[in-house]
Design an enzyme around this catalytic site. Structure first.
Site, PDB file in Angstrom:
ATOM      1  CG  ASP A 169      -2.115   0.915   1.049  1.00 38.97           C
ATOM      2  OD1 ASP A 169      -2.383   1.337  -0.100  1.00 38.97           O
ATOM      3  OD2 ASP A 169      -2.774   1.227   2.055  1.00 38.97           O
ATOM      4  CG  ASN A 195      -7.758  -2.322  -5.445  1.00 37.24           C
ATOM      5  OD1 ASN A 195      -6.862  -3.141  -5.222  1.00 37.24           O
ATOM      6  ND2 ASN A 195      -7.998  -1.322  -4.609  1.00 37.24           N
TER       7      ASN A 195
END
Ligand code: IPE
Ligand code: IPE
Ligand code: MG
Length: 228
Positions: free
Chosen positions: A13, A61
């Site tokens: 991330d 996502n």
């Protein structure tokens, strides 16, 4: 090194923030993120880590812009197709978890090809979690078992029918960028993983950071509900 994790899971991330901080478009963060994957894969082999799962694209996502999603797919495809890619050069086996049907056909093909070409390597295996969600994994496993005719299951059977199949459960799960959440990664498999949340944005991750993660892991006392 002794007492190493057999399987590390990484929630990569911070690509977007890495880029934004530098006034760059988010996709340049993803591009740099691929380089960090490369460095990490090489370091895993060097440190004798058998399995490393990279969370590359979650079932959530798809909520991002088409531009960003296409950018990520282009980077992945380009990278997997490179003649001298890290997997062939360093003899790393490539595998994936998650469902690939929603990805562009040529990306699916590129992934299939690299899996084929690396299937006999057996030191380190890099597993890419693509269109992966822990909940989706569990639901698909249960549906598979229903289809096979089971009307009663146990933990072992469920575990064997998840995408990870025979891959051992992760000993260590790392999430970069300082966020402290799981975001639907290997939910069932993570029941007893050690967790570590380094602040570094994923594009800056490298061998030195991995070494730090291993040092921290080695100091943990895993009790699995027992005493000692
Ligand atoms: C992780 O970086 C990569 C993917 C989810 C594909 P992000 O893109 O989530 O980066 P931040 O969290 O916005 O910084
Ligand atoms: C988790 O990161 C998914 C991947 C690393 C592929 P996200 O950036 O998508 O997670 P949230 O939205 O911050 O929870
Ligand atoms: Mg993020």
């Amino acid at each position: 090194m002794t007492n190493l994790p057999m399987h590390i899971g990484i929630i990569m991330d911070g690509n977007g923030r890495w880029a934004t901080k530098r006034g760059l478009p988010r996709n340049l963060g993803h591009k740099q993120g691929i380089k960090a994957i490369e460095k990490t894969v090489i370091a895993c082999k060097k440190f004798n880590i058998k399995y490393c799962t990279f969370f590359a694209f979650s079932t959530e996502n798809w909520k991002r812009s088409k531009e960003e999603i296409d950018g990520i797919f282009n980077l992945l495809r380009e990278y997997l197709r490179k003649e001298d890619n890290v997997f062939l050069k360093h003899k790393i086996k490539v595998a994936s978890i998650g469902t690939l049907e929603k990805f562009p056909k040529d990306l699916q093909d590129a992934l299939y090809e690299i899996k084929e070409k690396t299937k006999n390597f057996n030191d380190t295996c890099a597993i890419f979690a693509l269109n992966y969600g822990g909940r989706d994994d569990i639901v698909r496993a249960v549906n598979k078992l229903i289809q096979k005719g089971y009307n009663k299951i146990d933990e072992e059977l469920l575990l064997k029918n998840l995408d990870t199949q025979d891959i051992p459960q992760p000993d260590l799960v790392i999430r970069t960028s300082g966020e402290m959440r799981i975001s639907n990664f290997l939910l069932y498999q993570m029941a007893y993983s050690e967790l570590y949340f380094p602040k570094v944005y994923w594009p800056d991750f490298n061998e030195r950071y991995l070494k730090k993660c291993l040092d921290i892991y080695q100091k943990r006392n895993r009790r699995f509900g027992g005493l000692n």
